[in-house]
Design a protein around this motif. Structure first.
Motif, mmCIF file in Angstrom:
data_model
loop_
_atom_site.group_PDB
_atom_site.id
_atom_site.type_symbol
_atom_site.label_atom_id
_atom_site.label_comp_id
_atom_site.label_asym_id
_atom_site.label_seq_id
_atom_site.Cartn_x
_atom_site.Cartn_y
_atom_site.Cartn_z
ATOM 1 N N VAL A 294 0.814 -1.220 0.000
ATOM 2 C CA VAL A 294 0.000 0.000 0.000
ATOM 3 C C VAL A 294 0.850 1.275 0.000
ATOM 4 O O VAL A 294 0.540 2.228 -0.724
ATOM 5 N N PRO A 295 1.936 1.354 0.800
ATOM 6 C CA PRO A 295 2.748 2.585 0.773
ATOM 7 C C PRO A 295 3.296 2.928 -0.609
ATOM 8 O O PRO A 295 3.611 4.087 -0.870
ATOM 9 N N PHE A 296 3.409 1.952 -1.503
ATOM 10 C CA PHE A 296 3.962 2.198 -2.828
ATOM 11 C C PHE A 296 2.909 2.694 -3.816
ATOM 12 O O PHE A 296 3.213 2.900 -4.988
ATOM 13 N N TRP A 297 1.689 2.884 -3.332
ATOM 14 C CA TRP A 297 0.639 3.373 -4.211
ATOM 15 C C TRP A 297 0.702 4.891 -4.399
ATOM 16 O O TRP A 297 -0.093 5.452 -5.152
ATOM 17 N N THR A 298 1.606 5.525 -3.712
ATOM 18 C CA THR A 298 1.791 6.964 -3.862
ATOM 19 C C THR A 298 3.279 7.275 -3.862
ATOM 20 O O THR A 298 4.102 6.397 -3.633
ATOM 21 N N SER A 299 3.641 8.512 -4.104
ATOM 22 C CA SER A 299 5.046 8.877 -4.241
ATOM 23 C C SER A 299 5.748 8.940 -2.891
ATOM 24 O O SER A 299 5.112 9.083 -1.840
ATOM 25 N N ASN A 300 7.083 8.871 -2.942
ATOM 26 C CA ASN A 300 7.878 8.933 -1.717
ATOM 27 C C ASN A 300 7.678 10.249 -0.981
ATOM 28 O O ASN A 300 7.606 10.279 0.254
ATOM 29 N N ILE A 301 7.595 11.342 -1.710
ATOM 30 C CA ILE A 301 7.468 12.658 -1.084
ATOM 31 C C ILE A 301 6.157 12.769 -0.313
ATOM 32 O O ILE A 301 6.136 13.258 0.825
ATOM 33 N N ILE A 302 5.079 12.286 -0.901
ATOM 34 C CA ILE A 302 3.784 12.338 -0.219
ATOM 35 C C ILE A 302 3.814 11.467 1.033
ATOM 36 O O ILE A 302 3.276 11.837 2.083
ATOM 37 N N ARG A 303 4.467 10.319 0.944
ATOM 38 C CA ARG A 303 4.569 9.449 2.115
ATOM 39 C C ARG A 303 5.364 10.117 3.226
ATOM 40 O O ARG A 303 5.054 9.961 4.411
ATOM 41 N N MET A 304 6.396 10.871 2.861
ATOM 42 C CA MET A 304 7.182 11.562 3.880
ATOM 43 C C MET A 304 6.396 12.721 4.485
ATOM 44 O O MET A 304 6.404 12.927 5.699
ATOM 45 N N ILE A 305 5.714 13.484 3.641
ATOM 46 C CA ILE A 305 4.937 14.619 4.136
ATOM 47 C C ILE A 305 3.824 14.162 5.074
ATOM 48 O O ILE A 305 3.452 14.881 6.012
ATOM 49 N N SER A 306 3.303 12.951 4.845
ATOM 50 C CA SER A 306 2.214 12.455 5.690
ATOM 51 C C SER A 306 2.630 12.270 7.141
ATOM 52 O O SER A 306 1.781 12.217 8.039
ATOM 53 N N TRP A 307 3.948 12.169 7.395
ATOM 54 C CA TRP A 307 4.418 12.021 8.779
ATOM 55 C C TRP A 307 4.407 13.353 9.531
ATOM 56 O O TRP A 307 4.401 13.360 10.770
ATOM 57 N N ILE A 308 4.430 14.471 8.820
ATOM 58 C CA ILE A 308 4.555 15.777 9.483
ATOM 59 C C ILE A 308 3.377 16.083 10.408
ATOM 60 O O ILE A 308 3.590 16.455 11.574
ATOM 61 N N PRO A 309 2.123 15.930 9.958
ATOM 62 C CA PRO A 309 1.018 16.194 10.902
ATOM 63 C C PRO A 309 0.926 15.158 12.022
ATOM 64 O O PRO A 309 0.241 15.398 13.012
ATOM 65 N N LEU A 310 1.618 14.051 11.865
ATOM 66 C CA LEU A 310 1.586 13.026 12.904
ATOM 67 C C LEU A 310 2.666 13.259 13.956
ATOM 68 O O LEU A 310 2.422 13.111 15.161
ATOM 69 N N LEU A 311 3.867 13.641 13.508
ATOM 70 C CA LEU A 311 5.006 13.752 14.416
ATOM 71 C C LEU A 311 5.390 15.185 14.748
ATOM 72 O O LEU A 311 6.287 15.402 15.577
ATOM 73 N N GLY A 312 4.752 16.166 14.136
ATOM 74 C CA GLY A 312 5.108 17.564 14.347
ATOM 75 C C GLY A 312 4.897 18.018 15.777
ATOM 76 O O GLY A 312 4.305 17.312 16.623
ATOM 77 N N ARG A 313 5.379 19.231 16.070
ATOM 78 C CA ARG A 313 5.282 19.774 17.430
ATOM 79 C C ARG A 313 3.830 19.834 17.901
ATOM 80 O O ARG A 313 3.535 19.592 19.066
#
Length: 285
Positions: free
Chosen positions: A111-130
């Protein structure tokens, strides 16, 4: 058809693949190697032969620390993907008996390969951000008094992002190796009184070693050249050789970037050869 004709036919069949290999792999690497000996004047490149680029790399503390940091990422990501990948592959191979469910669960891993690497990385920001979900939950639960800064834009975030990206490259070859194991061997070991741990150590683990080796080659080579994840998840706080090369290319220091690329390629090849010396992967190919 005589022997000469058969030999000629064989060469003709191999010619297109050889040509593609030469044009798109050998030639670019050769050009990078040649450029690594050129001189950079600060404004332009001058063709020639100089060892200044390699001397600058080996005498630079920054380059040395960057290589060490890259090796740290390789070791951490490889270790985590090996543990997670083996557990997932083992579960799919030995605990999921329904073939359709087995295939479905294996596809879910993609499933993670169904979208681009950049989008997968950006998806972590609202999860791990301050002010992200993790910090909000911990603050509301009273487990922390202030947001955790190291969750994002840190080495932790870089390693987490790489594990997220490359875990499947470890799962797939290990799962393939485990599915090839003759179940009669396990039954025979059980009949001889071997415990579950003994069966794993003496039967399953050795037979799955080629899959581990192939997965390790995938992960090691991908992490060694990684720069997108380091830039997005590190937030400028982390460094790798791939990121260093990207920065040098951006500042038009092509000879120095080429020298770093040559060293990176040699180190990666040494690591791959070391893996191949330990495990024979020809059974999987």
């Amino acid at each position: 058809m005589d022997r000469t004709s058969k030999t000629l036919q064989t060469y003709l069949l191999a010619a297109p693949q050889t040509l593609v290999l030469l044009l798109f792999l050998v030639l670019p690497i050769a050009m990078i190697f040649i450029v690594s000996f050129w001189q950079f004047t600060g404004f332009s490149m001058e063709p020639g032969f100089t060892l200044d680029n390699y001397t600058a790399i080996f005498s630079s503390d920054v380059a040395l620390r960057t290589f060490i940091n890259t090796f740290k990422y390789v070791v951490l990501v490889w270790s985590l993907t090996l543990v997670i990948g083996y557990l997932v592959a083992y579960f799919l191979a030995f605990y999921v008996e329904d073939k359709r469910l087995q295939i479905l669960l294996f596809l879910i891993c993609t499933v993670p390969f169904w979208t681009s690497n950049i989008i997968r990385m950006i998806s972590w920001i609202p999860l791990l951000g301050r002010e992200g979900l993790v910090n909000s939950l911990l603050l509301n639960a009273g487990l922390i008094q202030q947001p955790l800064e190291w969750l994002l834009y840190s080495d932790f975030a870089v390693v987490l992002g790489m594990v997220h990206l490359y875990n499947f490259f470890m799962i797939a070859p290990i799962f393939n190796s485990l599915m090839r194991i003759d179940r009669n061997l396990i039954t025979a070991a059980e009949d001889m009184g071997a415990s579950g741990l003994q069966i794993f150590k003496e039967v399953i683990l050795p037979l799955s070693a080629p899959g581990i080796a192939i997965g390790s080659i995938f992960v090691v080579t991908l992490v060694m050249g990684e720069f997108v994840t380091v830039r997005l998840m590190g937030g400028g706080q982390s460094a790798s050789i791939g990121k260093l090369i990207q920065t040098q290319i951006g500042s038009i220091q092509y000879p120095l970037a080429a020298a770093n690329a040559v060293i990176l390629l040699l180190v990666t090849m040494i690591l791959v050869l070391a893996i191949l010396r330990v495990v024979d992967i020809r059974k999987e190919l």
